[in-house]
Motif scaffolding. Structure first.
Motif, PDB file in Angstrom:
ATOM      1  N   GLU A  57       0.850  -1.182   0.000  1.00  0.00           N
ATOM      2  CA  GLU A  57       0.000   0.000   0.000  1.00  0.00           C
ATOM      3  C   GLU A  57       0.888   1.234   0.000  1.00  0.00           C
ATOM      4  OE1 GLU A  57      -3.356   0.163   2.766  1.00  0.00           O
ATOM      5  OE2 GLU A  57      -2.867  -1.915   3.280  1.00  0.00           O
ATOM      6  N   GLY A  58       0.375   2.323  -0.565  1.00  0.00           N
ATOM      7  CA  GLY A  58       1.110   3.580  -0.548  1.00  0.00           C
ATOM      8  C   GLY A  58       1.088   4.241  -1.900  1.00  0.00           C
ATOM      9  N   PRO A  59       2.068   5.103  -2.145  1.00  0.00           N
ATOM     10  CA  PRO A  59       2.155   5.802  -3.434  1.00  0.00           C
ATOM     11  C   PRO A  59       2.690   4.841  -4.506  1.00  0.00           C
ATOM     12  CG  PRO A  59       3.956   6.462  -2.013  1.00  0.00           C
ATOM     13  CD  PRO A  59       3.078   5.558  -1.200  1.00  0.00           C
ATOM     14  N   ILE A  60       1.804   4.131  -5.146  1.00  0.00           N
ATOM     15  CA  ILE A  60       2.146   2.999  -6.016  1.00  0.00           C
ATOM     16  C   ILE A  60       3.168   3.357  -7.088  1.00  0.00           C
ATOM     17  CG2 ILE A  60       1.196   1.383  -7.719  1.00  0.00           C
ATOM     18  CD1 ILE A  60      -1.406   1.490  -6.013  1.00  0.00           C
ATOM     19  N   MET A  61       2.879   4.366  -7.895  1.00  0.00           N
ATOM     20  CA  MET A  61       3.783   4.670  -9.009  1.00  0.00           C
ATOM     21  C   MET A  61       5.130   5.187  -8.507  1.00  0.00           C
ATOM     22  SD  MET A  61       2.374   3.419 -11.525  1.00  0.00           S
ATOM     23  CE  MET A  61       3.607   3.809 -12.735  1.00  0.00           C
ATOM     24  N   SER A  62       5.152   5.860  -7.396  1.00  0.00           N
ATOM     25  CA  SER A  62       6.411   6.323  -6.832  1.00  0.00           C
ATOM     26  C   SER A  62       7.259   5.134  -6.364  1.00  0.00           C
ATOM     27  CB  SER A  62       6.139   7.271  -5.673  1.00  0.00           C
ATOM     28  OG  SER A  62       7.342   7.680  -5.091  1.00  0.00           O
ATOM     29  N   VAL A  63       6.632   4.183  -5.678  1.00  0.00           N
ATOM     30  CA  VAL A  63       7.341   2.982  -5.214  1.00  0.00           C
ATOM     31  C   VAL A  63       7.856   2.186  -6.414  1.00  0.00           C
ATOM     32  CG1 VAL A  63       7.048   0.751  -4.047  1.00  0.00           C
ATOM     33  CG2 VAL A  63       6.102   2.835  -3.024  1.00  0.00           C
ATOM     34  N   TYR A  64       6.983   1.946  -7.391  1.00  0.00           N
ATOM     35  CA  TYR A  64       7.349   1.171  -8.573  1.00  0.00           C
ATOM     36  C   TYR A  64       8.473   1.856  -9.353  1.00  0.00           C
ATOM     37  CZ  TYR A  64       6.916  -0.746 -13.294  1.00  0.00           C
ATOM     38  OH  TYR A  64       7.183  -1.294 -14.520  1.00  0.00           O
ATOM     39  N   SER A  65       8.341   3.147  -9.614  1.00  0.00           N
ATOM     40  CA  SER A  65       9.347   3.873 -10.389  1.00  0.00           C
ATOM     41  C   SER A  65      10.687   3.884  -9.681  1.00  0.00           C
ATOM     42  CB  SER A  65       8.892   5.313 -10.636  1.00  0.00           C
ATOM     43  OG  SER A  65       7.733   5.323 -11.404  1.00  0.00           O
ATOM     44  N   THR A  66      10.681   4.101  -8.377  1.00  0.00           N
ATOM     45  CA  THR A  66      11.923   4.108  -7.613  1.00  0.00           C
ATOM     46  C   THR A  66      12.607   2.745  -7.672  1.00  0.00           C
ATOM     47  OG1 THR A  66      11.055   5.811  -6.145  1.00  0.00           O
ATOM     48  CG2 THR A  66      12.927   4.534  -5.338  1.00  0.00           C
ATOM     49  N   LEU A  67      11.834   1.683  -7.518  1.00  0.00           N
ATOM     50  CA  LEU A  67      12.395   0.330  -7.596  1.00  0.00           C
ATOM     51  C   LEU A  67      13.008   0.076  -8.970  1.00  0.00           C
ATOM     52  CD1 LEU A  67      12.882  -2.490  -6.437  1.00  0.00           C
ATOM     53  CD2 LEU A  67      10.548  -3.082  -7.153  1.00  0.00           C
ATOM     54  N   VAL A  68      12.293   0.432 -10.026  1.00  0.00           N
ATOM     55  CA  VAL A  68      12.801   0.213 -11.388  1.00  0.00           C
ATOM     56  C   VAL A  68      14.083   1.000 -11.621  1.00  0.00           C
ATOM     57  CG1 VAL A  68      12.302   0.611 -13.837  1.00  0.00           C
ATOM     58  CG2 VAL A  68      10.571  -0.422 -12.366  1.00  0.00           C
ATOM     59  N   VAL A  69      14.096   2.265 -11.216  1.00  0.00           N
ATOM     60  CA  VAL A  69      15.297   3.084 -11.416  1.00  0.00           C
ATOM     61  C   VAL A  69      16.474   2.501 -10.635  1.00  0.00           C
ATOM     62  CG1 VAL A  69      16.320   5.361 -11.005  1.00  0.00           C
ATOM     63  CG2 VAL A  69      14.034   5.182 -12.004  1.00  0.00           C
ATOM     64  N   ARG A  70      16.233   2.068  -9.395  1.00  0.00           N
ATOM     65  CA  ARG A  70      17.322   1.486  -8.603  1.00  0.00           C
ATOM     66  C   ARG A  70      17.853   0.207  -9.233  1.00  0.00           C
ATOM     67  NH1 ARG A  70      16.044   2.482  -2.189  1.00  0.00           N
ATOM     68  NH2 ARG A  70      16.063   4.748  -2.374  1.00  0.00           N
TER      69      ARG A  70
END
Length: 181
Positions: A113-126
């Motif tokens: 749960e949380g800011p979905i696209m922010s979590v997903y984008s951060t994971l992908v960039v990392r």
């Protein structure tokens, strides 16, 4: 700012320029959510006239600071493609992955749960910044990475409802157990 002895007294300018850059990436015709960094550095993107810094040197410094902030906060990813630098915004991809929602080789599903696209984008960039994973393809809701042993692994994002999502990890080809972990 993080460079020089400069202080930004009106941080709303940073927000305006960051929003303008994200909007420019979103409008990219192929739906791949990227912008040419040289075009951005030259100020060739739409910023509302009432929000645009009139002094060109101050605007140049603001643009550089904005780019740096987008990269530092892992909102964007810098890639070198055909001798040019581009900024990729995974959250602004508009094309869908055709194999969703059933990728082969599903290994794990994480619900969060949380800011979905922010979590997903951060994971992908990392993951793109590691030496292990080589980005092969990206979509709005998925990414596939190549691995050293010719196998592939990927992530598929499924939004259940606002603020809640599932992230599926999947593998293709010959992926050794250690790499799966």
């Amino acid at each position: 700012l993080s460079f020089g002895d400069l202080v930004l007294l009106q941080p709303e300018y940073l927000d305006s320029y960051a929003s303008a850059m994200v909007n420019t990436a979103r409008e990219e015709p192929d739906g791949l959510g990227y912008i040419d960094e040289a075009e951005i550095a030259a100020g060739r993107f739409r910023v509302p006239s009432e929000e645009r810094v009139k002094d060109s040197e101050k605007e140049r410094l603001l643009i550089l600071a904005t780019i740096e902030e987008l990269l530092r906060h892992e909102i964007a990813l810098r890639e070198e493609i055909s001798n040019r630098s581009i900024l990729i915004f995974p959250s602004q991809f508009t094309r869908e992955w055709p194999e969703a929602p059933n990728p082969e080789g599903k290994a794990a599903v994480f619900t969060f749960e949380g800011p979905i696209m922010s979590v997903y984008s951060t994971l992908v960039v990392r993951l793109c910044h590691t030496d292990t994973f080589r980005r092969r393809n990206m979509w709005r809701n998925a990414v596939v990475f190549g691995l050293p042993n010719e196998g592939e692994c990927g992530l598929w994002l499924h939004e259940n409802r606002e603020g809640m999502a599932e992230l599926t990890v999947f593998y293709r080809g010959d992926v050794e157990a250690g790499m799966r972990l």
